[in-house]
Design a protein around this motif. Structure first.
Motif, PDB file in Angstrom:
ATOM      1  N   GLY A   1       0.799  -1.218   0.000  1.00 49.23           N
ATOM      2  CA  GLY A   1       0.000   0.000   0.000  1.00 49.23           C
ATOM      3  C   GLY A   1       0.829   1.263   0.000  1.00 49.23           C
ATOM      4  N   LEU A   2       2.162   1.140   0.008  1.00 50.01           N
ATOM      5  CA  LEU A   2       3.026   2.303   0.005  1.00 50.01           C
ATOM      6  C   LEU A   2       3.605   2.481  -1.384  1.00 50.01           C
ATOM      7  N   SER A   3       3.775   3.719  -1.785  1.00 44.42           N
ATOM      8  CA  SER A   3       4.180   3.969  -3.162  1.00 44.42           C
ATOM      9  C   SER A   3       5.685   4.088  -3.299  1.00 44.42           C
ATOM     10  N   GLY A   4       6.206   3.748  -4.486  1.00 46.00           N
ATOM     11  CA  GLY A   4       7.601   4.013  -4.837  1.00 46.00           C
ATOM     12  C   GLY A   4       8.593   3.438  -3.861  1.00 46.00           C
ATOM     13  N   TYR A   5       9.344   4.343  -3.219  1.00 51.40           N
ATOM     14  CA  TYR A   5      10.407   3.953  -2.305  1.00 51.40           C
ATOM     15  C   TYR A   5       9.908   3.039  -1.206  1.00 51.40           C
ATOM     16  N   SER A   6       8.649   3.217  -0.761  1.00 54.84           N
ATOM     17  CA  SER A   6       8.136   2.488   0.395  1.00 54.84           C
ATOM     18  C   SER A   6       7.904   1.023   0.124  1.00 54.84           C
ATOM     19  N   SER A   7       7.955   0.630  -1.136  1.00 52.45           N
ATOM     20  CA  SER A   7       7.786  -0.788  -1.450  1.00 52.45           C
ATOM     21  C   SER A   7       9.080  -1.559  -1.229  1.00 52.45           C
ATOM     22  N   ARG A   8      10.180  -0.851  -0.921  1.00 49.54           N
ATOM     23  CA  ARG A   8      11.472  -1.487  -0.671  1.00 49.54           C
ATOM     24  C   ARG A   8      11.830  -1.369   0.802  1.00 49.54           C
ATOM     25  N   PRO A   9      12.685  -2.245   1.323  1.00 50.64           N
ATOM     26  CA  PRO A   9      13.134  -2.131   2.709  1.00 50.64           C
ATOM     27  C   PRO A   9      13.825  -0.787   2.938  1.00 50.64           C
ATOM     28  N   VAL A  10      13.683  -0.238   4.135  1.00 53.17           N
ATOM     29  CA  VAL A  10      14.296   1.057   4.453  1.00 53.17           C
ATOM     30  C   VAL A  10      15.807   0.987   4.275  1.00 53.17           C
ATOM     31  N   SER A  11      16.385  -0.179   4.564  1.00 53.59           N
ATOM     32  CA  SER A  11      17.837  -0.332   4.426  1.00 53.59           C
ATOM     33  C   SER A  11      18.315  -0.157   2.988  1.00 53.59           C
ATOM     34  N   ASP A  12      17.396  -0.223   2.021  1.00 53.63           N
ATOM     35  CA  ASP A  12      17.744  -0.053   0.611  1.00 53.63           C
ATOM     36  C   ASP A  12      17.424   1.344   0.087  1.00 53.63           C
ATOM     37  N   TRP A  13      16.882   2.216   0.936  1.00 54.57           N
ATOM     38  CA  TRP A  13      16.504   3.553   0.488  1.00 54.57           C
ATOM     39  C   TRP A  13      17.736   4.384   0.120  1.00 54.57           C
ATOM     40  N   THR A  14      17.589   5.185  -0.917  1.00 54.67           N
ATOM     41  CA  THR A  14      18.617   6.151  -1.303  1.00 54.67           C
ATOM     42  C   THR A  14      18.329   7.487  -0.624  1.00 54.67           C
ATOM     43  N   GLU A  15      19.212   8.455  -0.824  1.00 57.39           N
ATOM     44  CA  GLU A  15      18.984   9.793  -0.282  1.00 57.39           C
ATOM     45  C   GLU A  15      17.698  10.398  -0.864  1.00 57.39           C
ATOM     46  N   VAL A  16      17.438  10.129  -2.132  1.00 53.99           N
ATOM     47  CA  VAL A  16      16.212  10.621  -2.768  1.00 53.99           C
ATOM     48  C   VAL A  16      14.980   9.994  -2.116  1.00 53.99           C
ATOM     49  N   ASP A  17      15.076   8.697  -1.779  1.00 56.33           N
ATOM     50  CA  ASP A  17      13.961   8.020  -1.119  1.00 56.33           C
ATOM     51  C   ASP A  17      13.670   8.637   0.244  1.00 56.33           C
ATOM     52  N   VAL A  18      14.734   8.944   0.978  1.00 59.05           N
ATOM     53  CA  VAL A  18      14.560   9.553   2.305  1.00 59.05           C
ATOM     54  C   VAL A  18      13.893  10.918   2.165  1.00 59.05           C
ATOM     55  N   SER A  19      14.281  11.682   1.158  1.00 57.79           N
ATOM     56  CA  SER A  19      13.664  12.990   0.926  1.00 57.79           C
ATOM     57  C   SER A  19      12.177  12.839   0.621  1.00 57.79           C
ATOM     58  N   ALA A  20      11.854  11.828  -0.184  1.00 62.10           N
ATOM     59  CA  ALA A  20      10.446  11.576  -0.510  1.00 62.10           C
ATOM     60  C   ALA A  20       9.669  11.175   0.743  1.00 62.10           C
ATOM     61  N   TRP A  21      10.290  10.368   1.587  1.00 53.93           N
ATOM     62  CA  TRP A  21       9.647   9.947   2.839  1.00 53.93           C
ATOM     63  C   TRP A  21       9.398  11.145   3.754  1.00 53.93           C
ATOM     64  N   LEU A  22      10.371  12.028   3.894  1.00 57.30           N
ATOM     65  CA  LEU A  22      10.212  13.217   4.729  1.00 57.30           C
ATOM     66  C   LEU A  22       9.047  14.068   4.229  1.00 57.30           C
ATOM     67  N   THR A  23       8.957  14.232   2.924  1.00 56.33           N
ATOM     68  CA  THR A  23       7.879  15.041   2.354  1.00 56.33           C
ATOM     69  C   THR A  23       6.520  14.412   2.615  1.00 56.33           C
ATOM     70  N   GLU A  24       6.436  13.099   2.448  1.00 54.64           N
ATOM     71  CA  GLU A  24       5.164  12.408   2.667  1.00 54.64           C
ATOM     72  C   GLU A  24       4.740  12.454   4.125  1.00 54.64           C
TER      73      GLU A  24
END
Length: 401
Positions: free
Chosen positions: A249-272
């Motif tokens: 139910g989570l989009s984009g970056y959230s479909s992957r484990p947090v340990s695999d997130w990139t800096e861009v993914d973290v930015s997207a998470w902060l915004t969401e």
């Protein structure tokens, strides 16, 4: 639906927690059922309360409108199913329809006209591990009647949800035993048992136009299934549904484990998460997924320059939730609190024989819920006792992760 803007906020009379709600087929009315045994019927177009009242001493757990929109049914933790008109006049009552309580009720979309009467098919499920199909007849002269058509026993634990296909020919249900079952409505034959989910299946639905079905679970995933084509023979149409995909139910970056997130993914998470003011600071410090999980109060202040106590606390709570999700995803089911679905830190045993996170069950009881979160039966006592053996087992498991 276009903007997501809140149009109106409706408060159930008495402000009791709402457990279930349902729209009438033509969206003229909205029905809500609450923990204190009351229901409310709202005029959906003008957003005004039409009628409300106490219908049971138990908690209302299920409700749905008939396809005609002129009556509805309710199910409660006492196990009764009741039929009502729009003025809350009881048309029929089926006592103890489900032992230990009703969890869901759904009408089939179609109905039959037989002279001066209408006949509807109603599905109900409950804590007794059973799914039942009823014929509800509404007569002009003799009133309303309910007759049991099938009792379906394809699942080994409480059945939590059910839904009819758009043509009324199939019925799907989800259970605490983690299975999804698919039945032929006419003869009650079990067509398939699906075992895609890893925890309780709490929601299910058919697409109104496509040969698709969706199931949702406490494992935080939704699975979408393709059903055999209607135009084929009965044997072909009952072939095992194909799972088209499962997601959390989570989009984009959230479909992957947090340990695999990139800096861009973290930015997207902060915004969401509503923390877009921190994106610049996190990006400047090259915070990716692994670094995000290592953040502490000290690093947020010294390295990222977050001086606001409230903002730091908000970030830490969200990071803690991410960490809890990582642990809980692989944890044995018995280590998860049935209320929070997170790994327990301070497990206690309630009088229903189940173990819960101390804070969660105490909050449950303090909100005047005198029934078990697992069985919906009255709690013999509100006394809770520490489950030290379970706490030790969780500690051993956590160390080995």
């Amino acid at each position: 639906m276009g903007t997501g803007e809140v149009m109106v906020k409706l408060e159930h009379p008495g402000r009791s927690p709402v457990r279930v709600c349902s729209l009438s087929p033509d969206t003229s009315f909205l029905l809500s059922g609450a923990s204190n045994g009351t229901v409310a019927v709202w005029d959906f177009h003008c957003k005004k309360l039409r009628k409300s009242g106490v219908i049971t001493e138990a908690t209302v757990m299920a409700c749905c409108f008939a396809p005609s929109g002129q009556m509805f049914v309710t199910g409660c933790t006492s196990g009764d199913i009741q039929v009502w008109d729009l003025d809350l006049k009881q048309l029929h009552a089926k006592k103890d329809a489900h032992d230990l309580g009703v969890t869901c009720c759904q009408f089939a979309p179609q109905y039959d006209v037989d002279g001066s009467s209408l006949q509807f098919r109603l599905a109900s499920c409950g804590q007794d591990n059973q799914l039942k199909i009823w014929i509800v007849s509404q007569h002009v002269t003799t009133g309303c009647e309910m007759q049991l058509l099938h009792t379906l026993t394809g699942q080994s634990a409480p059945v939590l949800c059910c839904a009819f296909s758009s043509d009324g020919e199939m019925l799907v249900s989800g259970s605490v035993d983690k299975t999804v079952t698919l039945y032929n409505v006419s003869n009650g034959v079990l067509l398939h048992t699906l075992k895609q989910h890893e925890s309780f299946v709490t929601a299910c639905a058919f697409s109104p136009t496509l040969p698709w079905m969706a199931t949702g679970s406490m494992d935080k995933t939704v699975s979408v299934w393709r059903i055999g084509d209607k135009d084929h023979s009965q044997a072909e149409s009952s072939r095992k549904p194909q799972c088209l995909g499962t997601g959390n139910g989570l989009s984009g970056y959230s479909s992957r484990p947090v340990s695999d997130w990139t800096e861009v993914d973290v930015s997207a998470w902060l915004t969401e998460e509503g923390l877009e003011q921190l994106v610049t600071s996190f990006t400047a410090n090259n915070i990716d997924g692994p670094e995000l999980l290592r953040q502490t109060k000290d690093t947020l202040v010294s390295e990222l320059g977050i001086d606001s106590v409230g903002l730091r606390s908000k970030v830490l709570r969200k990071v803690e939730a991410l960490n809890a999700g990582l642990v809980g995803a692989d944890a044995p089911d018995e280590f998860l609190c049935p209320i929070t679905r997170e790994v327990m830190k301070d497990p206690v045993m309630a009088s229903d024989g189940y173990s819960y996170e101390r804070e969660a069950i105490m909050t449950w009881i303090s909100n005047k819920n005198r029934t078990s979160p697992m069985t919906n039966l009255p709690l013999p006592s509100t006394v809770i006792t520490p489950n030290r053996s379970l706490k030790a087992a969780i500690a051993r498991w956590t160390v080995n992760q």
